[in-house]
Design a protein around this motif. Structure first.
Motif, mmCIF file in Angstrom:
data_model
loop_
_atom_site.group_PDB
_atom_site.id
_atom_site.type_symbol
_atom_site.label_atom_id
_atom_site.label_comp_id
_atom_site.label_asym_id
_atom_site.label_seq_id
_atom_site.Cartn_x
_atom_site.Cartn_y
_atom_site.Cartn_z
ATOM 1 N N UNK A 179 0.838 -1.195 0.000
ATOM 2 C CA UNK A 179 0.000 0.000 0.000
ATOM 3 C C UNK A 179 0.877 1.251 0.000
ATOM 4 N N UNK A 180 0.551 2.194 -0.867
ATOM 5 C CA UNK A 180 1.295 3.453 -0.953
ATOM 6 C C UNK A 180 0.935 4.351 0.228
ATOM 7 N N UNK A 181 1.939 4.859 0.907
ATOM 8 C CA UNK A 181 1.709 5.787 2.016
ATOM 9 C C UNK A 181 1.360 7.181 1.472
ATOM 10 N N UNK A 182 0.511 7.895 2.195
ATOM 11 C CA UNK A 182 0.169 9.299 1.907
ATOM 12 C C UNK A 182 -0.449 9.480 0.522
ATOM 13 N N UNK A 183 -1.151 8.464 0.029
ATOM 14 C CA UNK A 183 -1.691 8.549 -1.327
ATOM 15 C C UNK A 183 -2.726 9.666 -1.456
ATOM 16 N N UNK A 184 -3.557 9.866 -0.430
ATOM 17 C CA UNK A 184 -4.581 10.915 -0.496
ATOM 18 C C UNK A 184 -3.939 12.293 -0.581
ATOM 19 N N UNK A 185 -2.903 12.514 0.236
ATOM 20 C CA UNK A 185 -2.203 13.794 0.203
ATOM 21 C C UNK A 185 -1.526 14.027 -1.143
ATOM 22 N N UNK A 207 6.208 -3.587 -10.468
ATOM 23 C CA UNK A 207 6.048 -4.755 -11.334
ATOM 24 C C UNK A 207 7.399 -5.337 -11.732
ATOM 25 N N UNK A 208 8.396 -4.476 -11.936
ATOM 26 C CA UNK A 208 9.736 -4.970 -12.244
ATOM 27 C C UNK A 208 10.307 -5.772 -11.079
ATOM 28 N N UNK A 209 10.184 -5.231 -9.858
ATOM 29 C CA UNK A 209 10.699 -5.929 -8.675
ATOM 30 C C UNK A 209 9.965 -7.250 -8.465
ATOM 31 N N UNK A 210 8.658 -7.258 -8.726
ATOM 32 C CA UNK A 210 7.878 -8.483 -8.582
ATOM 33 C C UNK A 210 8.334 -9.535 -9.589
ATOM 34 N N UNK A 211 8.505 -9.141 -10.840
ATOM 35 C CA UNK A 211 8.936 -10.077 -11.875
ATOM 36 C C UNK A 211 10.332 -10.608 -11.600
ATOM 37 N N UNK A 212 11.207 -9.755 -11.074
ATOM 38 C CA UNK A 212 12.573 -10.172 -10.781
ATOM 39 C C UNK A 212 12.631 -11.191 -9.651
ATOM 40 N N UNK A 213 11.568 -11.272 -8.874
ATOM 41 C CA UNK A 213 11.509 -12.242 -7.782
ATOM 42 C C UNK A 213 10.469 -13.331 -8.041
ATOM 43 N N UNK A 214 10.176 -13.556 -9.325
ATOM 44 C CA UNK A 214 9.323 -14.649 -9.795
ATOM 45 C C UNK A 214 7.908 -14.587 -9.229
ATOM 46 N N UNK A 215 7.407 -13.385 -8.967
ATOM 47 C CA UNK A 215 6.047 -13.236 -8.478
ATOM 48 C C UNK A 215 5.119 -12.734 -9.560
ATOM 49 N N UNK A 216 3.838 -12.662 -9.239
ATOM 50 C CA UNK A 216 2.827 -12.136 -10.150
ATOM 51 C C UNK A 216 2.028 -11.069 -9.432
ATOM 52 N N UNK A 217 1.666 -10.025 -10.164
ATOM 53 C CA UNK A 217 0.752 -9.030 -9.613
ATOM 54 C C UNK A 217 -0.665 -9.491 -9.927
ATOM 55 N N UNK A 218 -1.388 -9.847 -8.880
ATOM 56 C CA UNK A 218 -2.752 -10.342 -9.079
ATOM 57 C C UNK A 218 -3.727 -9.201 -9.341
ATOM 58 N N UNK A 219 -3.608 -8.144 -8.563
ATOM 59 C CA UNK A 219 -4.621 -7.101 -8.656
ATOM 60 C C UNK A 219 -4.047 -5.761 -8.214
ATOM 61 N N UNK A 220 -4.352 -4.719 -8.957
ATOM 62 C CA UNK A 220 -4.008 -3.351 -8.572
ATOM 63 C C UNK A 220 -5.315 -2.601 -8.367
ATOM 64 N N UNK A 221 -5.492 -2.072 -7.172
ATOM 65 C CA UNK A 221 -6.717 -1.343 -6.852
ATOM 66 C C UNK A 221 -6.349 -0.004 -6.224
ATOM 67 N N UNK A 222 -6.367 1.036 -7.045
ATOM 68 C CA UNK A 222 -6.037 2.367 -6.536
ATOM 69 C C UNK A 222 -4.587 2.457 -6.115
ATOM 70 N N UNK A 223 -4.361 2.655 -4.817
ATOM 71 C CA UNK A 223 -2.999 2.816 -4.309
ATOM 72 C C UNK A 223 -2.462 1.537 -3.677
ATOM 73 N N UNK A 224 -3.152 0.407 -3.881
ATOM 74 C CA UNK A 224 -2.706 -0.862 -3.314
ATOM 75 C C UNK A 224 -2.612 -1.946 -4.369
ATOM 76 N N UNK A 225 -1.756 -2.934 -4.108
ATOM 77 C CA UNK A 225 -1.567 -4.022 -5.067
ATOM 78 C C UNK A 225 -1.343 -5.334 -4.330
ATOM 79 N N UNK A 226 -1.963 -6.404 -4.854
ATOM 80 C CA UNK A 226 -1.742 -7.750 -4.342
ATOM 81 C C UNK A 226 -0.702 -8.456 -5.208
#
Length: 356
Positions: A179-185, A207-226
């Protein structure tokens, strides 16, 4: 470690381009020659050499020159430029292969009058023009496939092609919610247009860091990502921990760039948990992957404790006992205690991760 994860990712990507070109080109050539009763081992080896050169050039263009990013030009312009590149790439490498074969069979010199005459002769033949046209369309197919692969991630992309998720499948997965900090501000300060550009840069790094560690981004919702990993793939390497560390280092390294461009720099907090979920495709037209189970809700609830406890990274006991020890980057876990999360009947033991 002599090769960092970003370099390893780029190297793997280029190797995948080469392997894809070899497999497709050699198979198509072998089938074509067999169908017309003109099978030639030397011609097959020539196409193998050509596919290696074209695949290497294609991979370097996409991974190194374009930096694995989508082309920011308009679609007609990008398509036109990419088409010119493919024609040049295939034609130059085709001529190069002819010269190399001529060098091996004749004088031993790379460029000779005989070799150049052979190139001119080949390029005027219908077979050569047909081959270049076929490889041209194959190049665009590879680009399209790579775009779809980047959209869904390696694991989901392959399993979707195999039809694994047409019916619900139970899987043991690790989820990390960032989750991104201070997203509203940030949104109020930057305005919606500039904030959108800010988030695009932020998620590109994630997404680059996730791919480099063999992960997948399941969902991006606003300022948060699974982000997600198979639990079995993290028994020897704590990939979620590596991803958290890499992303933190990446944001620290790019902080001056964000400050110069936006006047603010991103920071984040994260929570991670693991457990069994049901993985399946949902929807008919425009279907997408979905994970059903309370693991995702629990992960987001764990992440929500970060602000309350003043921590950057929290994980559940379930995940802690499955991670290999010692943790990478000198991380150590501190027991924060049992917490009753909303929607859970039992309290969950939470650990925070720290560096010395």
């Amino acid at each position: 470690m002599f090769v960092n994860r970003m370099t390893a990712r780029k190297f793997r990507a280029i190797c995948n381009y080469i392997a894809g070109w070899i497999l497709a080109t050699v198979c198509i050539s072998a089938l074509g020659m067999t169908a017309f009763g003109e099978f030639s081992l030397s011609k097959l080896f020539f196409m193998l050499q050509l596919s290696i050169f074209v695949g290497l050039s294609h991979g370097i263009y996409d991974v190194v020159v374009l930096q694995d990013e989508m082309d920011h030009r308009s679609v007609p312009t990008a398509l036109f430029i990419r088409s010119l590149y493919f024609i040049a790439n295939i034609s130059i490498n085709y001529a190069l292969c002819i010269l190399l074969w001529d060098m091996n069979t004749n004088s031993g010199q790379f460029i000779t009058d005989h070799g150049l005459a052979k190139v001119a002769e080949e390029f005027s033949s219908p077979e050569c023009i047909t081959t270049i046209a076929l490889l041209f369309f194959l190049a665009h197919f590879f680009t399209f496939s790579n775009s779809v692969h980047k959209k869904f991630g390696t694991r989901v992309f392959i399993n979707t092609l195999l039809g694994k998720y047409q019916d619900p499948v139970e899987e043991d997965l690790i989820f990390m919610f960032i989750d991104l900090r201070h997203s509203t501000e940030f949104a109020e300060e930057l305005g919606h247009v500039k904030y959108s550009s800010f988030m695009k840069d932020y998620y590109r790094l994630l997404s680059n860091c996730c791919a480099e560690n063999r992960g997948d981004i399941y969902q991006i919702a606003g300022d948060g990502a699974f982000l997600t990993w198979k639990t079995s793939a993290c028994k020897k390497k704590a990939r979620p921990i590596n991803c958290f560390y890499d992303f933190a280092v990446c944001l620290e390294r790019t902080k001056p760039r964000f400050m110069k461009k936006y006047g603010v720099a991103p920071s984040f907090k994260a929570g991670a948990h693991c457990g069994k979920v049901i993985s399946t495709e949902v929807g008919n037209f425009g279907s997408e992957m979905a994970y059903h189970g309370d693991v995702l809700n629990t992960t987001s609830r764990i992440q929500s404790l970060c602000s309350k406890l003043g921590k950057d990274f929290l994980i559940s006991e379930d995940l802690y006992i499955k991670l290999p020890l010692p943790l990478p980057h000198e991380y150590f876990c501190h027991k924060e205690g049992f917490f009753e999360l909303r929607g859970k009947k039992k309290e969950i033991l939470i650990f925070s991760l720290h560096t010395p």
